[in-house]
Scaffold this motif. Structure first.
Motif, short mmCIF file in Angstrom:
data_model
loop_
_atom_site.label_atom_id
_atom_site.label_comp_id
_atom_site.label_asym_id
_atom_site.label_seq_id
_atom_site.Cartn_x
_atom_site.Cartn_y
_atom_site.Cartn_z
N ASN A 77 46.65 37.86 40.95
CA ASN A 77 46.17 37.99 42.33
C ASN A 77 44.81 38.67 42.43
O ASN A 77 43.87 38.13 43.02
CB ASN A 77 47.17 38.82 43.16
CG ASN A 77 48.44 38.05 43.40
OD1 ASN A 77 48.40 36.87 43.70
ND2 ASN A 77 49.57 38.72 43.24
N MET A 78 44.72 39.88 41.87
CA MET A 78 43.49 40.64 42.05
C MET A 78 42.35 40.10 41.19
O MET A 78 41.20 40.02 41.64
CB MET A 78 43.71 42.13 41.72
CG MET A 78 44.55 42.85 42.73
SD MET A 78 43.90 42.79 44.43
CE MET A 78 42.43 43.74 44.29
N GLU A 124 43.54 35.17 30.15
CA GLU A 124 44.82 35.10 30.88
C GLU A 124 45.87 34.62 29.91
O GLU A 124 45.70 33.59 29.26
CB GLU A 124 44.65 34.16 32.08
CG GLU A 124 45.91 33.74 32.77
CD GLU A 124 46.78 34.89 33.28
OE1 GLU A 124 46.30 35.74 34.04
OE2 GLU A 124 47.96 34.93 32.89
N VAL A 170 44.97 43.53 34.48
CA VAL A 170 46.36 43.33 34.06
C VAL A 170 47.20 44.44 34.69
O VAL A 170 46.66 45.38 35.27
CB VAL A 170 46.51 43.36 32.52
CG1 VAL A 170 45.83 42.15 31.90
CG2 VAL A 170 45.96 44.66 31.94
N ILE A 206 40.97 48.19 37.41
CA ILE A 206 41.58 48.25 38.74
C ILE A 206 43.07 48.56 38.62
O ILE A 206 43.81 48.47 39.60
CB ILE A 206 41.35 46.96 39.56
CG1 ILE A 206 41.99 45.74 38.86
CG2 ILE A 206 39.88 46.71 39.82
CD1 ILE A 206 42.08 44.52 39.78
N ALA A 207 43.52 48.93 37.41
CA ALA A 207 44.95 49.20 37.20
C ALA A 207 45.36 50.47 37.93
O ALA A 207 44.78 51.54 37.70
CB ALA A 207 45.22 49.33 35.71
N ALA A 208 46.37 50.36 38.78
CA ALA A 208 46.80 51.51 39.59
C ALA A 208 47.34 52.62 38.70
O ALA A 208 48.12 52.38 37.78
CB ALA A 208 47.86 51.05 40.58
N THR A 265 44.66 44.43 48.68
CA THR A 265 44.84 42.97 48.74
C THR A 265 43.97 42.24 49.76
O THR A 265 43.72 41.05 49.56
CB THR A 265 46.31 42.55 48.97
OG1 THR A 265 46.85 43.36 49.99
CG2 THR A 265 47.12 42.69 47.72
N1 LIG Z 1 47.80 43.46 44.03
C1 LIG Z 1 47.38 44.58 44.60
O1 LIG Z 1 47.54 44.84 45.80
C2 LIG Z 1 46.63 45.59 43.80
C3 LIG Z 1 45.93 46.60 44.48
C4 LIG Z 1 45.24 47.53 43.70
C5 LIG Z 1 45.27 47.46 42.31
N2 LIG Z 1 45.96 46.45 41.71
C6 LIG Z 1 45.97 46.41 40.26
O2 LIG Z 1 45.48 45.17 39.83
C7 LIG Z 1 46.08 44.85 38.58
C8 LIG Z 1 46.52 43.40 38.62
O3 LIG Z 1 47.45 43.25 39.69
P1 LIG Z 1 47.84 41.80 40.22
O4 LIG Z 1 48.56 42.01 41.50
O5 LIG Z 1 46.65 40.91 40.15
O6 LIG Z 1 48.87 41.38 39.06
P2 LIG Z 1 49.31 39.91 38.62
O7 LIG Z 1 49.17 38.97 39.76
O8 LIG Z 1 50.64 40.06 37.93
O9 LIG Z 1 48.19 39.51 37.55
C9 LIG Z 1 48.15 39.95 36.22
C10 LIG Z 1 47.88 38.72 35.36
O10 LIG Z 1 47.51 39.15 34.05
C11 LIG Z 1 48.23 38.36 33.08
N3 LIG Z 1 48.35 39.18 31.87
C12 LIG Z 1 49.25 40.13 31.58
N4 LIG Z 1 48.97 40.71 30.38
C13 LIG Z 1 47.85 40.10 29.91
C14 LIG Z 1 47.06 40.26 28.75
N5 LIG Z 1 47.36 41.19 27.82
N6 LIG Z 1 45.96 39.47 28.59
C15 LIG Z 1 45.64 38.57 29.54
N7 LIG Z 1 46.36 38.37 30.67
C16 LIG Z 1 47.44 39.13 30.87
C17 LIG Z 1 49.55 38.10 33.77
O11 LIG Z 1 50.18 37.00 33.17
P3 LIG Z 1 51.80 37.04 33.11
O12 LIG Z 1 52.26 36.95 34.53
O13 LIG Z 1 52.12 35.86 32.26
O14 LIG Z 1 52.18 38.36 32.49
C18 LIG Z 1 49.09 37.81 35.20
O15 LIG Z 1 48.69 36.47 35.38
C19 LIG Z 1 47.24 45.83 38.37
O16 LIG Z 1 46.90 46.76 37.37
C20 LIG Z 1 47.38 46.52 39.70
O17 LIG Z 1 47.74 47.88 39.55
C21 LIG Z 1 46.63 45.51 42.42
#
Ligand SMILES: NC(=O)c1ccc[n+]([C@@H]2O[C@H](COP(=O)([O-])OP(=O)(O)OC[C@H]3O[C@@H](n4cnc5c(N)ncnc54)[C@H](OP(=O)(O)O)[C@@H]3O)[C@@H](O)[C@H]2O)c1
Length: 266
Positions: free
Chosen positions: A16-17, A39, A71, A94-96, A120
């Motif tokens: 997502n992010m 990815e 991630v 950006i990892a929380a 988001t």
């Molecule tokens: N969403 C929010 O509101 C928000 C707000 C602030 C901060 N953040 C931070 O943003 C980060 C990402 O969040 P998100 O919501 O975007 O998560 P997400 O949608 O789960 O995206 C993470 C992606 O990274 C892939 N991945 C996992 N391990 C990997 C690796 N070693 N190498 C390459 N790709 C890998 C995952 O694939 P798989 O699904 O196959 O594991 C997934 O597609 C997090 O650390 C979170 O704390 C998010």
């Protein structure tokens, strides 16, 4: 952002992010040919190639000069080390909840790490993020991170210890607003409106009010006063809102988020 700021960038995590940031950079004029997304999911890589033609996708980190950690938090430190190993001299995480200390020590002395808390609404180009650089960052490292997050919204610089407060306001904040939307929709139905009408009115109410707040130079208190005539309908509503303890509820909400964010960070 000017074109001089367009440099190669590798995102690790295209969820997502990660994807929201890529979309924002492309919209802001960053050439797709400079963007790589690492990815692990092959299905997601295929999707990203369709969504963002011209970017490079990869299963593993390859040689790079700058990286973004997008991630999930448990994989952030090892990803930071891997990016530094691959040649990144700048990393934005950006990892929380993962602190600059752990990230910078994984990165070593040749890589400057900036930590950010985005939210988001970045998915629609209306994010609000706080950023903080490690001791190893200079002004241009922070400006680089700002240019990336600035492509999807507003960015403020804060000391790292304030990122828990940023999380409590803008990181978790969209959920508070969505809860208000839920409550308004259900109250609208109780007041007799059909559910689809309630849904349409409440969504537009929030968009319209937010837009007014964004574009006006008046404070929220003044904007509220502007629509509250003495003894009128809104005055009766606001009195009920205050008597129900809205301010104390919001104070408790933000405090709970700050405490939980600190707890998770430690
Ligand atoms: N969403 C929010 O509101 C928000 C707000 C602030 C901060 N953040 C931070 O943003 C980060 C990402 O969040 P998100 O919501 O975007 O998560 P997400 O949608 O789960 O995206 C993470 C992606 O990274 C892939 N991945 C996992 N391990 C990997 C690796 N070693 N190498 C390459 N790709 C890998 C995952 O694939 P798989 O699904 O196959 O594991 C997934 O597609 C997090 O650390 C979170 O704390 C998010």
């Amino acid at each position: 952002m000017n074109s001089a700021a367009h440099t190669p960038i590798t995102f690790v995590g295209g969820g997502n992010m990660g994807a929201a940031l890529v979309a924002g950079l492309l919209k802001a004029g960053w050439p797709a040919s400079l963007i790589t997304v690492v990815e692990s999911s092959s299905a997601r890589r295929e999707q990203l190639n369709i969504l963002y033609p011209g970017i490079t996708t990869s299963e593993k980190i390859v040689a790079c000069t700058a990286g973004v950690i997008a991630v999930k938090p448990p994989a952030a430190v090892e990803t930071c080390a891997a990016l530094a190993q691959a040649g990144a001299t700048r990393v934005l995480s950006i990892a929380a909840g993962i602190g600059l200390g752990a990230l910078q020590s994984a990165a070593g002395t040749k890589t400057a790490v900036v930590r950010a808390m985005p939210n988001t609404p970045a998915l629609v180009g209306e994010g609000a993020a706080g950023i903080s650089g490690s001791n190893q960052c200079n002004e241009s490292d922070i400006a680089w991170a700002e240019s990336i997050l600035g492509a999807v919204g507003t960015v403020v610089r804060v000391e790292e210890k304030l990122l828990d407060a940023v999380t409590a306001i803008s990181g978790s904040g969209p959920a508070y607003i969505f809860l208000v939307a839920e409550a308004l929709m259900s109250s609208a139905v109780t007041a007799g409106l059909p559910a689809d009408v309630a849904d349409a009115l409440v969504r537009q109410l929030l968009v319209g009010s937010a837009r007014l707040l964004q574009l006006s130079t008046e404070s929220p208190a003044q904007l509220r006063a502007n629509v509250t005539s003495p003894n009128g309908v809104t005055a009766a509503a606001i009195q009920a809102f205050e008597q129900a303890g809205i301010r104390d509820a919001i104070e408790a909400t933000v405090q709970a988020a700050v405490s939980r964010s600190r707890e998770m960070g430690s």
